[in-house]
Structure formats: C-alpha cells, structure tokens
Design a protein around this motif. Structure first.
Motif, PDB file in Angstrom:
ATOM      1  N   ASN A  46       0.864  -1.173   0.000  1.00  0.00           N
ATOM      2  CA  ASN A  46       0.000   0.000   0.000  1.00  0.00           C
ATOM      3  C   ASN A  46       0.906   1.231   0.000  1.00  0.00           C
ATOM      4  O   ASN A  46       0.791   2.105   0.844  1.00  0.00           O
ATOM      5  N   GLN A  50      -2.875   2.989  -3.141  1.00  0.00           N
ATOM      6  CA  GLN A  50      -3.586   1.964  -3.892  1.00  0.00           C
ATOM      7  C   GLN A  50      -3.114   0.593  -3.417  1.00  0.00           C
ATOM      8  O   GLN A  50      -1.917   0.305  -3.443  1.00  0.00           O
ATOM      9  N   GLN A  51      -4.055  -0.213  -2.993  1.00  0.00           N
ATOM     10  CA  GLN A  51      -3.700  -1.523  -2.455  1.00  0.00           C
ATOM     11  C   GLN A  51      -3.559  -2.537  -3.588  1.00  0.00           C
ATOM     12  O   GLN A  51      -4.515  -2.785  -4.328  1.00  0.00           O
ATOM     13  N   SER A 106      -9.541  -8.246  -1.522  1.00  0.00           N
ATOM     14  CA  SER A 106      -9.054  -7.252  -2.486  1.00  0.00           C
ATOM     15  C   SER A 106      -9.804  -7.315  -3.808  1.00  0.00           C
ATOM     16  O   SER A 106      -9.702  -6.400  -4.629  1.00  0.00           O
TER      17      SER A 106
END
Length: 339
Positions: A46, A50-51, A106
């Motif tokens: 991260n 933005q993961q 996710s």
C-alpha cells in the motif's frame, strides 16, 4: 482475466468452464486454493494509497488489479509442509488463511459467482434456507436441528407421525460420484430413539420423511436451469439417499421443471443473492415438489457427463457477460462524472 478458485484435485468441471472461457477469448487463471501456502510467493503493498496484491507461482504471476471477475467453485485447506514442526502449525494456518482472505477481499469490487461471504452464509445455515424457500412459495419439510434427544422423540411422534429422517447439517466431502465419505440421509425407526445418547456430541437435522416418486438435482446458473431426475427407488440402499445406492447404479434423466417451481426458485435465489446453486428437491407421488436444500458449491459434473447438459458452458458465458456488464457500468459512471 477471470480467476477460477478451486483446488489441486479438481477435474472435469473446472476444465469445461476454463476451456469455454478461452474459446470466448477470455484470459483465465486457475487458482488452487490449497496452494495458497509455501508453494507461492505473495506481496501486499500500500505504498501509494492503492492496495495491490501480487501472487507468483511456478507457472503464473498476477496482481489483483488485473482480475476482472471470479468464479468461486471450491475452497480447500492450505497445504502444509510435511516437515513443519507441530508447534508452528497453528500459526502457519492462521497467517496463510488470513493472507488468503485478504487476497479475496481485495477482489470484492469485481463480479463473483458466487460472492464468497454470501456463499458461506447460505451454505452454513440450512434452516435459513428452508425459511427463504418457504417465503418464495416452495414447500419444505418440517425440520428440527438439535442436540436434545427428548426434543427428537417428541418431534418423531407429534410432527412426523413416526416417519422421520436424520442428516448432518454440513458435508463430510463433496463429489459428483457420490462415492466419497459422507453421512447419508438416514431413516429413523422407533427403536432408534433409544440410542440417541451420542447426539450431544453431534447435533443433527431431523425432518419428516417425504414420500417421493423421484428426486431432482437442479442446477441454477444466473436465471437458467439444468435439471436431472434420478430414481433410486429400486435401490434398497439408495431409497432414502440416492448417494448411498451401492447395490445398483442410479441413472439420470433430463427433466423439465414446472414454470411455477422455476419462478419460486428464481425468487429464492435472488433473495439469497446467489448466482449459482445446486438444489435438491423431491417430487411426491401426489405431484407436489418439496425443497430440501441448496448447495452454493454443489456438484453438477454428473449431469453434464451423463445427460450432456451444457452447465459448464453456461457458467463461462454468464461470467463473460458479467465482466462486460460491469465494465459498461464503470464506463457509464466515468462519462457521468466527466459530464
């Protein structure tokens, strides 16, 4: 890319879906859930808000942002190294299962068949299934889920008229052959009521016995039905549960569901927010249909194999259509914001 979640011993059905997706021009990654372990390398970062989660196996490398949809077929326990010390096994399972859950989380904003959390919630509550089926207009058996032997005895006489069956809430195993370890639906006789002491160690579902003409396995794929009829009444072992028919091999026949039953099932599945399910029903000799349960990860390979029903192809087409629909909605939102 479509991610197909299964396990390393899965075969036949998974190949049908993957081959059809490739035929449709869709990129596919088969992901064996038991291999989310020491067998792969992963990174979760991260760094810039933005993961992104990256997975790398012996024959693939993927980041979570490249996955556009998920077909959730099966989830298996993670593999464990043979030489791992027993003292480390608990933390090993804990951390790898946590990481796997984070990976699935996710992907929550892409289309799933079925959404994993909803899939598990429905599978883990058969009593809620019966409630929702009844509310959708389907007939259901009188049912009792208990560890109380006295409650079972009372149910046997007061509600079942001495005609009662017992079954586990969960499955011991899953197979399209019906030949893997399982506890079959079992007829309870009056003399069995004296041997319920072990119920305290294993709660069970008890239901009124439904006199059946035949059983149905109904595969629901996002509004479409593929139905097989099986008549195991000629099997002594399989008369209560067709999977236990070891004295003869039950055969499948194609079956056309009545429109009203199909509409009720659609209503139930929409309420459950399931896009796929294997539904078991009984047709009684008086013509009534009785809902038993829906398995969000139920087997269907035997219907495609024996009857030629294009279930795997239907799953693939529905998945491809859901990607197209999702991308259209995203583009429309972008245009709306720009305007």
């Amino acid at each position: 890319m479509i991610l197909c979640i299964t396990h390393s011993n899965d075969f036949y059905t998974i190949d049908i879906v993957i081959n059809k997706l490739k035929e449709l021009g869709v990129e596919v990654l088969r992901f064996n859930s038991d291999d989310f372990s020491y067998k792969i390398s992963f990174e979760y970062n991260n760094f810039s808000g933005q993961q992104i989660l990256k997975l790398k196996g012996s024959d693939f490398e993927i980041t979570s942002d490249k996955i556009k949809a998920v077909w959730y077929r099966k989830l298996w326990n993670v593999s464990i190294p043979e030489n791992l010390d027993d003292n480390y096994k608990k933390i090993y399972y804990q951390e790898y299962n946590t990481m796997r859950s984070i990976f699935f989380e996710s992907l929550k904003n892409v289309p799933w068949i079925n959404p994993i959390q909803i899939d598990h919630e429905i599978a883990d509550n058969k009593l809620e299934q019966l409630k929702l089926a009844s509310e959708a207009g389907l007939l259901v058996p009188k049912s009792l889920f208990t560890n109380n032997s006295e409650a079972v005895r009372d149910f046997f006489y007061s509600e079942c008229n001495k005609q009662m069956i017992a079954k586990l809430h969960g499955a011991l195993s899953r197979s399209m052959f019906g030949n893997t370890p399982f506890f079959p639906t079992t007829l309870i006789h009056e003399e069995d009521l004296e041997n319920l002491d072990s119920l305290i160690y294993c709660p069970m579902i008890f239901q009124e016995k439904i006199e059946k003409e035949y059983e149905l396995r109904i595969i629901y794929v996002d509004g479409d039905f593929f139905t097989g009829k099986i008549n195991a009444q000629n099997s002594i072992a399989g008369s209560t549960d067709w999977r236990a028919a070891n004295d003869t091999r039950p055969t499948w026949e194609k079956y056309e569901l009545p429109l009203e039953i199909g509409n009720s099932i659609k209503k139930m599945m929409n309420t459950m927010n399931l896009f796929f399910g294997a539904i078991d029903m009984i047709r009684q000799k008086n013509g009534e249909y009785i809902f038993l349960e829906v398995n969000p990860q139920g087997e269907w390979g035997m219907l495609q194999r024996d009857l030629g029903l294009p279930i795997g192809e239907a799953i693939a087409i529905k998945m491809a259509n859901r990607i197209a629909k999702n991308e259209l909605e995203i583009n429309n939102k972008k245009h709306s914001i720009t305007a």
